[in-house]
Design a protein around this motif. Structure first.
Motif, PDB file in Angstrom:
ATOM      1  N   LYS A   6       0.797  -1.213   0.064  1.00 50.65           N
ATOM      2  CA  LYS A   6      -0.199   0.001   0.003  1.00 50.65           C
ATOM      3  C   LYS A   6       0.810   1.242   0.142  1.00 50.65           C
ATOM      4  N   HIS A   7       1.820   1.334   0.833  1.00 49.55           N
ATOM      5  CA  HIS A   7       2.683   2.511   0.807  1.00 49.55           C
ATOM      6  C   HIS A   7       3.509   2.681  -0.415  1.00 49.55           C
ATOM      7  N   LEU A   8       4.124   1.453  -1.228  1.00 49.48           N
ATOM      8  CA  LEU A   8       4.652   1.656  -2.252  1.00 49.48           C
ATOM      9  C   LEU A   8       3.785   1.916  -3.542  1.00 49.48           C
ATOM     10  N   TYR A   9       2.554   1.711  -3.419  1.00 53.28           N
ATOM     11  CA  TYR A   9       1.728   1.918  -4.446  1.00 53.28           C
ATOM     12  C   TYR A   9       1.562   3.479  -4.496  1.00 53.28           C
ATOM     13  N   ALA A  10       1.306   4.006  -3.103  1.00 51.72           N
ATOM     14  CA  ALA A  10       0.859   5.330  -2.909  1.00 51.72           C
ATOM     15  C   ALA A  10       2.279   6.332  -3.267  1.00 51.72           C
ATOM     16  N   PHE A  11       3.395   5.783  -3.192  1.00 58.53           N
ATOM     17  CA  PHE A  11       4.697   6.372  -3.558  1.00 58.53           C
ATOM     18  C   PHE A  11       4.792   6.533  -5.013  1.00 58.53           C
ATOM     19  N   ASP A  12       4.304   5.331  -5.479  1.00 55.77           N
ATOM     20  CA  ASP A  12       4.427   5.365  -7.136  1.00 55.77           C
ATOM     21  C   ASP A  12       3.666   6.633  -7.690  1.00 55.77           C
ATOM     22  N   ASP A  13       2.668   7.058  -7.235  1.00 57.07           N
ATOM     23  CA  ASP A  13       1.864   8.175  -7.895  1.00 57.07           C
ATOM     24  C   ASP A  13       2.785   9.390  -7.895  1.00 57.07           C
ATOM     25  N   TYR A  14       3.415   9.516  -6.703  1.00 59.82           N
ATOM     26  CA  TYR A  14       4.292  10.762  -6.607  1.00 59.82           C
ATOM     27  C   TYR A  14       5.506  10.793  -7.269  1.00 59.82           C
ATOM     28  N   ALA A  15       6.113   9.520  -7.507  1.00 62.42           N
ATOM     29  CA  ALA A  15       7.259   9.264  -8.188  1.00 62.42           C
ATOM     30  C   ALA A  15       7.020   9.521  -9.797  1.00 62.42           C
ATOM     31  N   VAL A  16       6.038   8.927 -10.271  1.00 61.30           N
ATOM     32  CA  VAL A  16       5.759   9.295 -11.689  1.00 61.30           C
ATOM     33  C   VAL A  16       5.443  10.640 -11.862  1.00 61.30           C
ATOM     34  N   GLU A  17       4.834  11.794 -10.944  1.00 58.50           N
ATOM     35  CA  GLU A  17       4.650  13.016 -10.921  1.00 58.50           C
ATOM     36  C   GLU A  17       6.221  13.673 -11.059  1.00 58.50           C
ATOM     37  N   ALA A  18       6.859  13.210 -10.071  1.00 61.38           N
ATOM     38  CA  ALA A  18       8.226  13.855  -9.676  1.00 61.38           C
ATOM     39  C   ALA A  18       9.144  13.473 -11.174  1.00 61.38           C
ATOM     40  N   ALA A  19       9.086  12.277 -11.622  1.00 64.03           N
ATOM     41  CA  ALA A  19       9.840  11.949 -12.961  1.00 64.03           C
ATOM     42  C   ALA A  19       9.314  12.672 -14.169  1.00 64.03           C
ATOM     43  N   LYS A  20       8.094  13.154 -14.199  1.00 63.41           N
ATOM     44  CA  LYS A  20       7.505  13.757 -15.175  1.00 63.41           C
ATOM     45  C   LYS A  20       8.163  15.324 -15.272  1.00 63.41           C
ATOM     46  N   LYS A  21       8.023  15.832 -14.032  1.00 64.38           N
ATOM     47  CA  LYS A  21       8.404  17.338 -13.849  1.00 64.38           C
ATOM     48  C   LYS A  21      10.007  17.226 -14.343  1.00 64.38           C
ATOM     49  N   ALA A  22      10.592  16.265 -13.816  1.00 64.92           N
ATOM     50  CA  ALA A  22      12.188  16.083 -14.221  1.00 64.92           C
ATOM     51  C   ALA A  22      12.466  16.354 -15.659  1.00 64.92           C
ATOM     52  N   LEU A  65       8.951  15.030  -3.791  1.00 65.69           N
ATOM     53  CA  LEU A  65       9.028  13.530  -3.100  1.00 65.69           C
ATOM     54  C   LEU A  65       9.235  13.941  -1.431  1.00 65.69           C
ATOM     55  N   ARG A  66       9.662  15.139  -1.199  1.00 67.55           N
ATOM     56  CA  ARG A  66       9.977  15.431   0.054  1.00 67.55           C
ATOM     57  C   ARG A  66       8.967  14.926   0.953  1.00 67.55           C
ATOM     58  N   PRO A  67       7.620  15.132   0.838  1.00 64.35           N
ATOM     59  CA  PRO A  67       6.680  14.569   1.747  1.00 64.35           C
ATOM     60  C   PRO A  67       6.798  13.016   2.002  1.00 64.35           C
ATOM     61  N   CYS A  68       7.185  12.394   1.380  1.00 62.80           N
ATOM     62  CA  CYS A  68       7.217  11.157   1.211  1.00 62.80           C
ATOM     63  C   CYS A  68       8.286  10.510   2.100  1.00 62.80           C
ATOM     64  N   LEU A  69       9.409  11.359   1.773  1.00 61.16           N
ATOM     65  CA  LEU A  69      10.750  10.790   2.702  1.00 61.16           C
ATOM     66  C   LEU A  69      10.184  10.960   4.321  1.00 61.16           C
ATOM     67  N   LYS A  70       9.535  12.114   4.517  1.00 57.94           N
ATOM     68  CA  LYS A  70       9.004  12.185   5.941  1.00 57.94           C
ATOM     69  C   LYS A  70       8.006  11.054   6.380  1.00 57.94           C
ATOM     70  N   GLU A  71       6.853  10.985   5.452  1.00 56.29           N
ATOM     71  CA  GLU A  71       6.010  10.178   5.850  1.00 56.29           C
ATOM     72  C   GLU A  71       6.457   8.580   5.783  1.00 56.29           C
ATOM     73  N   LEU A  72       7.226   8.150   5.022  1.00 54.78           N
ATOM     74  CA  LEU A  72       7.754   6.789   4.926  1.00 54.78           C
ATOM     75  C   LEU A  72       8.881   6.500   5.691  1.00 54.78           C
ATOM     76  N   ASP A  73       9.541   7.644   6.200  1.00 52.55           N
ATOM     77  CA  ASP A  73      10.700   7.738   7.105  1.00 52.55           C
ATOM     78  C   ASP A  73      11.962   7.107   6.256  1.00 52.55           C
TER      79      ASP A  73
END
Length: 294
Positions: A6-22, A65-73
């Motif tokens: 569940k954590h990794l699937y939620a992270f996946d959405d953020y990662a795709v967004e981050a990669a597209k911005k880059a 992805l900074r919010p993920c760093l904190k939320e997922l420690d």
């Protein structure tokens, strides 16, 4: 923190967004005159060059992805940041290469990518995302959940035919012994029935590995060496996860798991790299390495 699916699937959405911005930054800046800088690195030009685009792309990724760093420690290991050691104290860490394949990018060719991964402290890749900016092609994997290409489940092709593909970094062909290495590996592979060999040394490590998945039978490897270099965890973490989920070979040259969280260095030269379509191909490359060792 014990990361669940569940954590990794939620992270996946953020990662795709981050990669597209880059990727957007990378493509937009491609036609501009680049400021090419140098950094401390290994013994190849590829490991010593950085552009302003690398840093802008990484900033865009981290902003997302900074919010993920904190939320997922999560700890953090990113190519354009200093190693703060958090990858050794957290259960898992975020591993980022904002622009893998800086040399082909500078040269104006293809073969560069955005790479984002999550790696467990023991070096096991848990998540991998690769985005090719020019085409938008996307590869994703969550440990135990298979691989996706362009958001759809994907089974990479298996080895067939007598033509074999070698993939490698831009720097490989500049090695003084590259011809001898390729000839020795090809001789070993010929025992599997491969009679012709195509070579592509135009891409960075991330896209070279993806080409191996796309164009079986194929391989991408780096032999161990004493000098610092041989790539870093951010070059291989995402594609290692992809290969594991596709039941392909992603190991060191001895067939052991990749050392994606090496304590004494950020380089991978100590044990080498091996990506291959299947175990038989991997064994041929290992045999060639044994014959080529001093």
């Amino acid at each position: 923190m014990n990361l669940s699916e569940k954590h990794l699937y939620a992270f996946d959405d953020y990662a795709v967004e981050a990669a597209k911005k880059a990727a957007k930054i990378i493509v937009e800046k491609r036609s501009n005159e680049l400021q090419v800088l140098s950094k401390e690195g290994g013994d190849t030009l590829a490991s010593q060059v950085v552009t302003e685009v690398d840093r802008l792309a990484q900033s865009a990724i981290l902003d997302t992805l900074r919010p993920c760093l904190k939320e997922l420690d999560l700890g953090l290991l990113a190519e354009e940041s200093s190693d703060d050691g958090s990858r050794f104290s957290k259960d898992a860490f975020l591993c980022i290469d904002p622009l893998d394949g800086t040399l082909p990018y500078i040269k104006g060719t293809g073969g560069f990518a955005v790479s984002i991964a999550i790696v467990r402290r023991d070096g096991t890749p848990l998540y991998g995302l690769v985005l090719e900016p020019l085409t938008g092609k996307r590869y994703q994997a969550i440990s135990g959940m298979g691989i996706r290409r362009d958001a759809k489940p994907w089974n990479p092709p298996t080895a067939s035919g007598s033509s074999f593909h070698f993939y490698g970094d831009c720097s490989f062909i500049d090695q003084p012994d590259s011809t001898r290495i390729l000839d020795t590996v090809a001789n070993e592979l010929s025992q599997l029935g491969y009679t012709s060999f195509e070579k592509d040394f135009q891409s960075g490590g991330v896209m070279s590995a993806c080409h191996v998945m796309e164009n079986a039978p194929a391989c991408y490897f780096k032999f161990p060496k004493e000098q610092p270099g041989g790539g870093s965890p951010w070059d291989f973490a995402a594609t290692a996860c992809l290969f594991h989920e596709a039941n392909r070979v992603a190991t060191d040259i001895h067939g052991d798991p990749l050392d994606l969280n090496r304590r004494d260095s950020i380089f991978m030269n100590h044990r080498g790299i091996l990506f291959a379509t299947d175990e038989n191909i991997a064994h041929c490359i290992q045999n060639a390495y044994a014959k080529l060792r001093p």
